[in-house]
Scaffold this active site. Structure first.
Site, PDB file in Angstrom:
ATOM      1  N   GLY A  14       0.833  -1.209   0.000  1.00 26.22           N
ATOM      2  CA  GLY A  14       0.000   0.000   0.000  1.00 26.22           C
ATOM      3  C   GLY A  14       0.863   1.254   0.000  1.00 26.22           C
ATOM      4  N   LEU A  83      -0.088  -2.148   8.995  1.00 28.29           N
ATOM      5  CA  LEU A  83      -0.668  -1.154   8.075  1.00 28.29           C
ATOM      6  C   LEU A  83      -1.717  -1.786   7.158  1.00 28.29           C
ATOM      7  CD1 LEU A  83       2.570   0.732   6.902  1.00 28.29           C
ATOM      8  CD2 LEU A  83       1.308   0.961   9.036  1.00 28.29           C
ATOM      9  N   THR A 128      -6.708   5.828  12.926  1.00 25.21           N
ATOM     10  CA  THR A 128      -7.128   6.828  11.957  1.00 25.21           C
ATOM     11  C   THR A 128      -8.019   7.927  12.538  1.00 25.21           C
ATOM     12  OG1 THR A 128      -8.620   7.140  10.063  1.00 25.21           O
ATOM     13  CG2 THR A 128      -8.914   5.126  11.296  1.00 25.21           C
ATOM     14  N   GLU A 130     -10.508   8.909  11.144  1.00 28.09           N
ATOM     15  CA  GLU A 130     -11.883   8.505  10.838  1.00 28.09           C
ATOM     16  C   GLU A 130     -12.595   8.055  12.119  1.00 28.09           C
ATOM     17  OE1 GLU A 130     -13.276   8.880   7.828  1.00 28.09           O
ATOM     18  OE2 GLU A 130     -15.116   7.719   8.094  1.00 28.09           O
ATOM     19  N   TYR A 152     -15.877   1.267   8.467  1.00 25.94           N
ATOM     20  CA  TYR A 152     -14.408   1.344   8.544  1.00 25.94           C
ATOM     21  C   TYR A 152     -13.964   1.970   9.865  1.00 25.94           C
ATOM     22  CZ  TYR A 152      -9.746   3.319   7.637  1.00 25.94           C
ATOM     23  OH  TYR A 152      -8.424   3.696   7.737  1.00 25.94           O
ATOM     24  N   LYS A 156     -11.803   0.172  12.828  1.00 21.53           N
ATOM     25  CA  LYS A 156     -10.513   0.727  13.250  1.00 21.53           C
ATOM     26  C   LYS A 156     -10.495   1.041  14.744  1.00 21.53           C
ATOM     27  CE  LYS A 156      -7.610   0.910   9.800  1.00 21.53           C
ATOM     28  NZ  LYS A 156      -6.193   0.520   9.889  1.00 21.53           N
ATOM     29  N   HIS A 182      -3.356  11.281   4.766  1.00 21.94           N
ATOM     30  CA  HIS A 182      -2.061  11.597   4.163  1.00 21.94           C
ATOM     31  C   HIS A 182      -2.000  10.982   2.774  1.00 21.94           C
ATOM     32  CE1 HIS A 182      -1.788   8.257   7.042  1.00 21.94           C
ATOM     33  NE2 HIS A 182      -1.048   7.672   6.123  1.00 21.94           N
TER      34      HIS A 182
HETATM   35  P1  NAP Z   1      -3.651   1.244   1.194  1.00 17.35           P
HETATM   36  O1  NAP Z   1      -2.811   1.935   0.178  1.00 17.35           O
HETATM   37  O2  NAP Z   1      -5.061   0.933   0.879  1.00 17.35           O
HETATM   38  O3  NAP Z   1      -2.891  -0.131   1.570  1.00 17.35           O
HETATM   39  C1  NAP Z   1      -3.534  -1.155   2.298  1.00 17.35           C
HETATM   40  C2  NAP Z   1      -2.649  -2.395   2.298  1.00 17.35           C
HETATM   41  O4  NAP Z   1      -3.317  -3.424   3.053  1.00 17.35           O
HETATM   42  C3  NAP Z   1      -2.370  -2.985   0.905  1.00 17.35           C
HETATM   43  O5  NAP Z   1      -1.037  -3.437   0.862  1.00 17.35           O
HETATM   44  C4  NAP Z   1      -3.324  -4.165   0.868  1.00 17.35           C
HETATM   45  O6  NAP Z   1      -2.892  -5.183   0.004  1.00 17.35           O
HETATM   46  C5  NAP Z   1      -3.236  -4.646   2.315  1.00 17.35           C
HETATM   47  N1  NAP Z   1      -4.339  -5.534   2.670  1.00 17.35           N
HETATM   48  C6  NAP Z   1      -5.670  -5.375   2.405  1.00 17.35           C
HETATM   49  N2  NAP Z   1      -6.361  -6.432   2.857  1.00 17.35           N
HETATM   50  C7  NAP Z   1      -5.467  -7.279   3.418  1.00 17.35           C
HETATM   51  C8  NAP Z   1      -5.569  -8.566   4.031  1.00 17.35           C
HETATM   52  N3  NAP Z   1      -6.749  -9.177   4.173  1.00 17.35           N
HETATM   53  N4  NAP Z   1      -4.439  -9.153   4.487  1.00 17.35           N
HETATM   54  C9  NAP Z   1      -3.241  -8.538   4.343  1.00 17.35           C
HETATM   55  N5  NAP Z   1      -3.079  -7.335   3.758  1.00 17.35           N
HETATM   56  C10 NAP Z   1      -4.173  -6.726   3.303  1.00 17.35           C
HETATM   57  O7  NAP Z   1      -3.653   2.061   2.577  1.00 17.35           O
HETATM   58  P2  NAP Z   1      -2.647   3.202   3.088  1.00 17.35           P
HETATM   59  O8  NAP Z   1      -3.158   4.525   2.667  1.00 17.35           O
HETATM   60  O9  NAP Z   1      -1.245   2.797   2.785  1.00 17.35           O
HETATM   61  O10 NAP Z   1      -2.912   3.128   4.659  1.00 17.35           O
HETATM   62  C11 NAP Z   1      -2.131   2.257   5.493  1.00 17.35           C
HETATM   63  C12 NAP Z   1      -2.893   1.992   6.771  1.00 17.35           C
HETATM   64  O11 NAP Z   1      -3.102   3.222   7.467  1.00 17.35           O
HETATM   65  C13 NAP Z   1      -4.275   1.395   6.606  1.00 17.35           C
HETATM   66  O12 NAP Z   1      -4.495   0.535   7.708  1.00 17.35           O
HETATM   67  C14 NAP Z   1      -5.212   2.572   6.677  1.00 17.35           C
HETATM   68  O13 NAP Z   1      -6.489   2.156   7.098  1.00 17.35           O
HETATM   69  C15 NAP Z   1      -4.496   3.421   7.687  1.00 17.35           C
HETATM   70  N6  NAP Z   1      -4.690   4.874   7.575  1.00 17.35           N
HETATM   71  C16 NAP Z   1      -4.481   5.506   6.396  1.00 17.35           C
HETATM   72  C17 NAP Z   1      -4.593   6.882   6.315  1.00 17.35           C
HETATM   73  C18 NAP Z   1      -4.347   7.622   5.029  1.00 17.35           C
HETATM   74  O14 NAP Z   1      -4.776   8.779   4.927  1.00 17.35           O
HETATM   75  N7  NAP Z   1      -3.651   7.025   4.067  1.00 17.35           N
HETATM   76  C19 NAP Z   1      -4.934   7.613   7.466  1.00 17.35           C
HETATM   77  C20 NAP Z   1      -5.126   6.938   8.663  1.00 17.35           C
HETATM   78  C21 NAP Z   1      -4.979   5.551   8.716  1.00 17.35           C
HETATM   79  P3  NAP Z   1      -3.609  -5.314  -1.470  1.00 17.35           P
HETATM   80  O15 NAP Z   1      -3.241  -4.059  -2.187  1.00 17.35           O
HETATM   81  O16 NAP Z   1      -3.046  -6.541  -2.025  1.00 17.35           O
HETATM   82  O17 NAP Z   1      -5.084  -5.384  -1.187  1.00 17.35           O
HETATM   83  N1  GDD Z   2     -13.013   9.082  -2.478  1.00 19.23           N
HETATM   84  C1  GDD Z   2     -13.793  10.117  -2.816  1.00 19.23           C
HETATM   85  N2  GDD Z   2     -14.253  10.220  -4.087  1.00 19.23           N
HETATM   86  N3  GDD Z   2     -14.081  11.041  -1.869  1.00 19.23           N
HETATM   87  C2  GDD Z   2     -14.844  12.096  -2.239  1.00 19.23           C
HETATM   88  C3  GDD Z   2     -15.340  12.266  -3.533  1.00 19.23           C
HETATM   89  C4  GDD Z   2     -15.040  11.267  -4.511  1.00 19.23           C
HETATM   90  O1  GDD Z   2     -15.455  11.348  -5.663  1.00 19.23           O
HETATM   91  N4  GDD Z   2     -16.029  13.415  -3.561  1.00 19.23           N
HETATM   92  C5  GDD Z   2     -15.995  13.950  -2.348  1.00 19.23           C
HETATM   93  N5  GDD Z   2     -15.271  13.147  -1.524  1.00 19.23           N
HETATM   94  C6  GDD Z   2     -15.050  13.384  -0.096  1.00 19.23           C
HETATM   95  C7  GDD Z   2     -15.436  12.191   0.774  1.00 19.23           C
HETATM   96  O2  GDD Z   2     -16.854  12.145   0.946  1.00 19.23           O
HETATM   97  C8  GDD Z   2     -14.668  12.532   2.041  1.00 19.23           C
HETATM   98  O3  GDD Z   2     -15.410  13.444   2.818  1.00 19.23           O
HETATM   99  C9  GDD Z   2     -13.416  13.228   1.513  1.00 19.23           C
HETATM  100  O4  GDD Z   2     -13.673  13.565   0.143  1.00 19.23           O
HETATM  101  C10 GDD Z   2     -12.150  12.383   1.581  1.00 19.23           C
HETATM  102  O5  GDD Z   2     -12.442  11.122   1.008  1.00 19.23           O
HETATM  103  P1  GDD Z   2     -11.266  10.032   0.772  1.00 19.23           P
HETATM  104  O6  GDD Z   2     -10.149  10.617  -0.003  1.00 19.23           O
HETATM  105  O7  GDD Z   2     -11.918   8.812   0.238  1.00 19.23           O
HETATM  106  O8  GDD Z   2     -10.679   9.805   2.242  1.00 19.23           O
HETATM  107  P2  GDD Z   2     -11.405   9.527   3.637  1.00 19.23           P
HETATM  108  O9  GDD Z   2     -11.226  10.754   4.487  1.00 19.23           O
HETATM  109  O10 GDD Z   2     -12.772   9.001   3.465  1.00 19.23           O
HETATM  110  O11 GDD Z   2     -10.509   8.332   4.219  1.00 19.23           O
HETATM  111  C11 GDD Z   2      -9.087   8.382   4.134  1.00 19.23           C
HETATM  112  O12 GDD Z   2      -8.575   9.008   5.293  1.00 19.23           O
HETATM  113  C12 GDD Z   2      -8.805   8.313   6.523  1.00 19.23           C
HETATM  114  C13 GDD Z   2      -8.192   9.163   7.645  1.00 19.23           C
HETATM  115  O13 GDD Z   2      -9.115  10.158   8.036  1.00 19.23           O
HETATM  116  C14 GDD Z   2      -8.592   6.953   3.994  1.00 19.23           C
HETATM  117  O14 GDD Z   2      -7.210   6.973   3.719  1.00 19.23           O
HETATM  118  C15 GDD Z   2      -8.794   6.150   5.269  1.00 19.23           C
HETATM  119  O15 GDD Z   2      -8.152   4.879   5.142  1.00 19.23           O
HETATM  120  C16 GDD Z   2      -8.172   6.933   6.424  1.00 19.23           C
HETATM  121  O16 GDD Z   2      -8.312   6.235   7.635  1.00 19.23           O
END
Ligand code: NAP
Ligand code: GDD
Length: 325
Positions: A14, A83, A128, A130, A152, A156, A182
């Protein structure tokens, strides 16, 4: 000679997993990735960072405790970063049970694997913002009550409390990073910043005509993933485990993010963005704004990349990718 540290990363393919692997390799760690079986190759991010051949992969799935036990044993991990997750909020309404199993019970399984195999190993849980959902304070920090608004967020929350509970029950070095959104050029295309960056690049190159979005009034505290993985590592270097909010302390609407992204290539978002019910969520998180004061004071962590730099970096990366096709 001191032994190099060993780390196990679930979710290594990821966005965060790839940046964290790069960071740890740069620090001399042996990096092991926990890889679920997929029918297609999911390693494009590791390849793009040029580190695919430097990580050792161990096959397994977060829904399978035995594979996690084998991974913690086989990697001899000093540090385990959980992660892996079904991380797309929108999908969690379509697949709530899978999300609960992978993101909630999955975190518990990793904690159990560490407890059974080597409870001295340090553990990081990817929690998160969230979990704050319907926010209970204008700026959210470690003491703000949680109110998740999606399957979700609920899942979490279980992972977060399981981490706290294993720390308190077994004295494990288990930390929960409450990370706000991020982003990066390695972000999945379904998330809004990358969806917008990719659309801006496509429209600029004449490959797309419009961009359909959901709620553009939503506001998020957006940072750069490359900065945030440093905070994860710092948490595991502390004498004691704890929970930390990691954020920029600024919030921006989807609308203003669009304006910035389109302006980067000399376009006006109003000419291209169309609102579409299809992308609205059953329950929305309207606004998130983190207070990272504790991470700054205790970890010495602060974001380095501005929002403007982040969006420019993402649009430029998609322009490069699309132009070279
Ligand atoms: P991501 O790009 O969606 O990566 C998720 C990873 O989890 C991928 O490698 C995916 O593998 C793996 N995965 C999914 N299902 C699995 C399973 N059943 N067993 C083992 N691995 C599995 O997410 P990210 O943005 O890097 O985020 C990393 C972590 O931080 C996540 O837990 C997310 O919920 C959390 N988080 C993210 C954010 C953000 O803004 N990015 C913020 C707060 C928390 P595949 O690709 O093969 O499915
Ligand atoms: N994805 C998406 N697509 N979001 C949209 C769209 C669209 O077309 N239009 C508006 N949005 C709004 C969503 O409704 C949400 O309020 C905001 O944009 C951000 O959406 P995402 O980028 O999908 O992120 P998220 O905030 O729902 O979740 C991400 O951040 C979380 C941390 O607060 C993910 O990375 C989660 O895994 C993570 O925990």
């Amino acid at each position: 000679m001191t032994k190099n540290k060993s780390a196990l990363i679930t979710g290594i393919t990821g966005q965060d997993g790839a940046y964290l692997a790069q960071l740890l390799l740069g620090k001399g760690y042996q990096v092991h990735g926990f890889l679920p079986r997929r029918s297609t190759d999911t390693s494009w991010r590791l390849r793009e960072l040029g580190i695919l051949d430097d990580v050792h992969m161990i096959e397994g799935d977060l829904s399978d405790l035995s594979s996690l036990i084998r991974a913690v044993e086989g990697s001899r991990a000093d540090e385990v970063y959980n992660l892996g997750a079904q991380s797309f909020v929108g999908t969690s309404w379509q697949q709530p049970l899978l999300t609960a199993d992978v993101d909630g019970v999955g975190a518990l399984r990793v904690l159990e694997a560490v407890r059974i195999v080597n409870r001295e190993a340090r553990f990081y849980q990817a929690s998160t913002s969230e979990m704050f959902g319907l926010i209970q304070a204008e700026r959210q920090d470690e003491s703000t009550p949680f109110y998740p608004r999606s399957p979700y967020g609920v899942a979490k929350l279980m992972g977060h409390w399981a981490t706290v509970n294993y720390r308190e029950s077994y004295g494990m070095h288990a930390s929960s990073g409450i990370l706000f959104n991020h982003e990066s050029p390695l972000r999945g295309i379904e998330f809004v910043t990358r969806k917008v960056a990719h659309a801006v690049a496509s429209i600029k190159l004449g490959l797309q005509k419009e961009l359909r979005l959901g709620n553009i009034d939503a506001k998020r505290d957006w940072g750069f993933a490359g900065d945030y993985v440093e905070a994860m590592w710092l948490m595991l270097q502390q004498a004691g485990a704890d929970d930390y909010v990691v954020a920029t302390g600024k919030t921006v609407s989807v609308r203003d993010m669009c304006e910035l992204a389109f302006a980067h290539v000399g376009l006006k978002y109003q000419d291209y963005v169309v609102q579409d019910e299809k992308f609205m969520r059953p329950a929305e998180v309207d606004v998130l704004l983190g207070n990272p004061a504790k991470a700054k004071a205790k970890l010495g962590w602060a974001p380095r990349t501005t929002f403007e730099q982040l969006i420019a970096m993402m649009v430029d990366a998609d322009l490069r990718r699309l132009s070279s096709r």
